[in-house]
Every structure is written in C-alpha cells, then in structure tokens.
Design a protein around this motif. Structure first.
Motif, PDB file in Angstrom:
ATOM      1  N   ASP A  98      16.794   3.911  25.106  1.00 19.42           N
ATOM      2  CA  ASP A  98      15.732   4.441  25.966  1.00 19.42           C
ATOM      3  C   ASP A  98      15.102   5.662  25.304  1.00 19.42           C
ATOM      4  O   ASP A  98      15.607   6.778  25.400  1.00 19.42           O
ATOM      5  CB  ASP A  98      16.292   4.803  27.338  1.00 19.42           C
ATOM      6  CG  ASP A  98      15.194   5.230  28.316  1.00 19.42           C
ATOM      7  OD1 ASP A  98      14.023   5.311  27.892  1.00 19.42           O
ATOM      8  OD2 ASP A  98      15.519   5.487  29.484  1.00 19.42           O
ATOM      9  N   ARG A  99      13.983   5.448  24.623  1.00 19.68           N
ATOM     10  CA  ARG A  99      13.333   6.536  23.886  1.00 19.68           C
ATOM     11  C   ARG A  99      12.690   7.558  24.815  1.00 19.68           C
ATOM     12  O   ARG A  99      12.339   8.658  24.388  1.00 19.68           O
ATOM     13  CB  ARG A  99      12.266   5.966  22.942  1.00 19.68           C
ATOM     14  CG  ARG A  99      12.806   5.073  21.858  1.00 19.68           C
ATOM     15  CD  ARG A  99      13.784   5.773  20.954  1.00 19.68           C
ATOM     16  NE  ARG A  99      13.147   6.844  20.179  1.00 19.68           N
ATOM     17  CZ  ARG A  99      13.790   7.681  19.363  1.00 19.68           C
ATOM     18  NH1 ARG A  99      15.109   7.598  19.250  1.00 19.68           N
ATOM     19  NH2 ARG A  99      13.152   8.621  18.707  1.00 19.68           N
ATOM     20  N   ALA A 100      12.549   7.218  26.089  1.00 16.00           N
ATOM     21  CA  ALA A 100      12.009   8.195  27.035  1.00 16.00           C
ATOM     22  C   ALA A 100      12.971   9.365  27.218  1.00 16.00           C
ATOM     23  O   ALA A 100      12.575  10.433  27.682  1.00 16.00           O
ATOM     24  CB  ALA A 100      11.729   7.533  28.383  1.00 16.00           C
ATOM     25  N   GLN A 101      14.235   9.165  26.838  1.00 12.19           N
ATOM     26  CA  GLN A 101      15.216  10.239  26.962  1.00 12.19           C
ATOM     27  C   GLN A 101      15.182  11.204  25.777  1.00 12.19           C
ATOM     28  O   GLN A 101      15.892  12.205  25.782  1.00 12.19           O
ATOM     29  CB  GLN A 101      16.622   9.652  27.087  1.00 12.19           C
ATOM     30  CG  GLN A 101      16.848   8.814  28.344  1.00 12.19           C
ATOM     31  CD  GLN A 101      16.841   9.642  29.616  1.00 12.19           C
ATOM     32  OE1 GLN A 101      16.117   9.344  30.554  1.00 12.19           O
ATOM     33  NE2 GLN A 101      17.624  10.700  29.645  1.00 12.19           N
ATOM     34  N   VAL A 102      14.388  10.878  24.749  1.00 10.96           N
ATOM     35  CA  VAL A 102      14.293  11.762  23.586  1.00 10.96           C
ATOM     36  C   VAL A 102      13.411  12.947  23.951  1.00 10.96           C
ATOM     37  O   VAL A 102      12.210  12.809  24.177  1.00 10.96           O
ATOM     38  CB  VAL A 102      13.739  11.024  22.354  1.00 10.96           C
ATOM     39  CG1 VAL A 102      13.566  11.998  21.190  1.00 10.96           C
ATOM     40  CG2 VAL A 102      14.674   9.884  21.965  1.00 10.96           C
ATOM     41  N   TYR A 103      14.020  14.118  24.000  1.00 11.65           N
ATOM     42  CA  TYR A 103      13.335  15.338  24.423  1.00 11.65           C
ATOM     43  C   TYR A 103      12.527  15.943  23.274  1.00 11.65           C
ATOM     44  O   TYR A 103      11.460  16.500  23.473  1.00 11.65           O
ATOM     45  CB  TYR A 103      14.391  16.334  24.928  1.00 11.65           C
ATOM     46  CG  TYR A 103      13.868  17.669  25.360  1.00 11.65           C
ATOM     47  CD1 TYR A 103      13.210  17.819  26.575  1.00 11.65           C
ATOM     48  CD2 TYR A 103      14.058  18.801  24.564  1.00 11.65           C
ATOM     49  CE1 TYR A 103      12.734  19.053  26.990  1.00 11.65           C
ATOM     50  CE2 TYR A 103      13.595  20.035  24.971  1.00 11.65           C
ATOM     51  CZ  TYR A 103      12.939  20.156  26.185  1.00 11.65           C
ATOM     52  OH  TYR A 103      12.474  21.380  26.579  1.00 11.65           O
TER      53      TYR A 103
END
Length: 200
Positions: A98-103
């Motif tokens: 889940d690349r949306a979790q990459v801050y």
C-alpha cells in the motif's frame, strides 16, 4: 504516489452502522478535547439537542450537519465518516504494497507509516529506511513526546539535543523528541529501523 484504494462510500455502507459509529466517534472526539455539548454546538453551529441525539444514536444527521461537525473538529466530511467506520472494525490491516502509507521517499530516506493514517492517535508507528549517508532530522515535537527505535538492519546514530548514541542491528533506544533530534545512518548500506512516536 498511487492513490489510496477507494474505501466504501457512505452510500455503500449500512446507514444504521454509520449512524451508530458516527455517534460514538463524535462523543469520543468531544471527550478528547474536553468540550461540553454546548461548546461543540457553538463550534459547529449544530444545536445541542441535535448533537445529543447524534451521540445517543437517535438521529439520522444530514450531510450538512455531519459536515459542520467534521469542520468543528478540523476534519473533512470523508475523514469523519471513514474514521467512524474504521473505529468500529476490530481488525485493521495495512498491506505491505500500500503505497498510500509511504509518508516520505527521497534520496535521504523512505518513511512508511504502519499505523492507520485516518485515525487520531497518541502513538504513531513507522518503518524508516535510511539511505547510505542519509539523515532524518526533526524539529521538537510537542512537550513530553518520546521516540522508541529498534534497528532491524545496518547501524545508526541517534541524536537528542546534545546527546548521541550509536546503535547496531538488534539494538533499541529511546529518547526525548521534544528537542531537536536526528537519526543518522552510520553504515555503508541501507539502515532499516522501526520507530514508535508517543505523544503525551
């Protein structure tokens, strides 16, 4: 960065479930801030009696009313509804892809949050990869904040104000994060650490 997978819309969820979760969520948010119903009514423009009905899961608020409540808490309408739905789930999963979790991701480091990004929290959990020569420097967080770090791969130096300590694979450390602080990769390869931030 790819978009976050689409969550079920409010229309696709049970209205009864949303109302129940929304009432619990509003009550918790109000309690967290130490607000009375009157104070929330003033901040949101929604009557005290309506707010009471919502919290007791007796009302079916319109989108306009829900939007006003969300705005009073500094949230978007979607954030309030999503967080209300998420709070009812007994298990939340964050998938590895889940690349949306990459801050953050740049030549210095990559930071991936391992805690739900749509919930208010007192604890945050991160996976941090520091490139060779990479450094993550941070300004002071809120007073009383501490960070706990474990080195999974490589070696790092942690700095907190004027103090510093070297850590190798398998080592852990904790330090004040309400002062200037940093995590520095001291090895020749990537350093992988797990970081927990606790706000007080």
């Amino acid at each position: 960065m790819p978009a976050k997978p689409k969550a079920p819309s409010p229309i696709e969820s049970s209205p009864e479930a949303i109302n129940e979760n929304l009432g619990k969520r509003v009550k918790k948010l109000r309690g967290d801030r130490g607000w009375s119903l009157e104070e929330l009514a003033t901040a949101s423009g929604v009557s005290r009696s309506m707010l009471s009905e919502i919290e007791r899961e007796k009302a079916n608020p319109t989108l306009t009313v829900t939007f006003r409540i969300a705005r009073a808490f500094g949230l978007t309408l979607q954030e309030l509804i999503e967080s209300a739905e998420a709070s009812a789930s007994k298990i939340q999963v964050i998938r590895a892809n889940d690349r949306a979790q990459v801050y953050r991701s740049d030549k210095q480091c990559e930071i991936r949050t391992l805690s739900p990004i749509n919930l208010e929290k007192d604890v945050e959990f991160y996976e941090l990869t520091l490139r060779p020569g990479g450094t993550l420097r941070s300004q002071p967080h809120f007073e009383g904040t501490r960070e706990f770090l474990t080195v999974e791969e490589g070696s790092v130096r942690i700095e907190s104000d004027v103090n510093s300590e070297e850590l190798a694979k398998g080592d852990s450390g904790t330090y004040r994060a309400d002062v200037p602080h940093a995590i520095v990769n001291t090895g020749k390869g990537d350093a992988l650490v797990f970081l927990v931030v606790i706000y007080r």
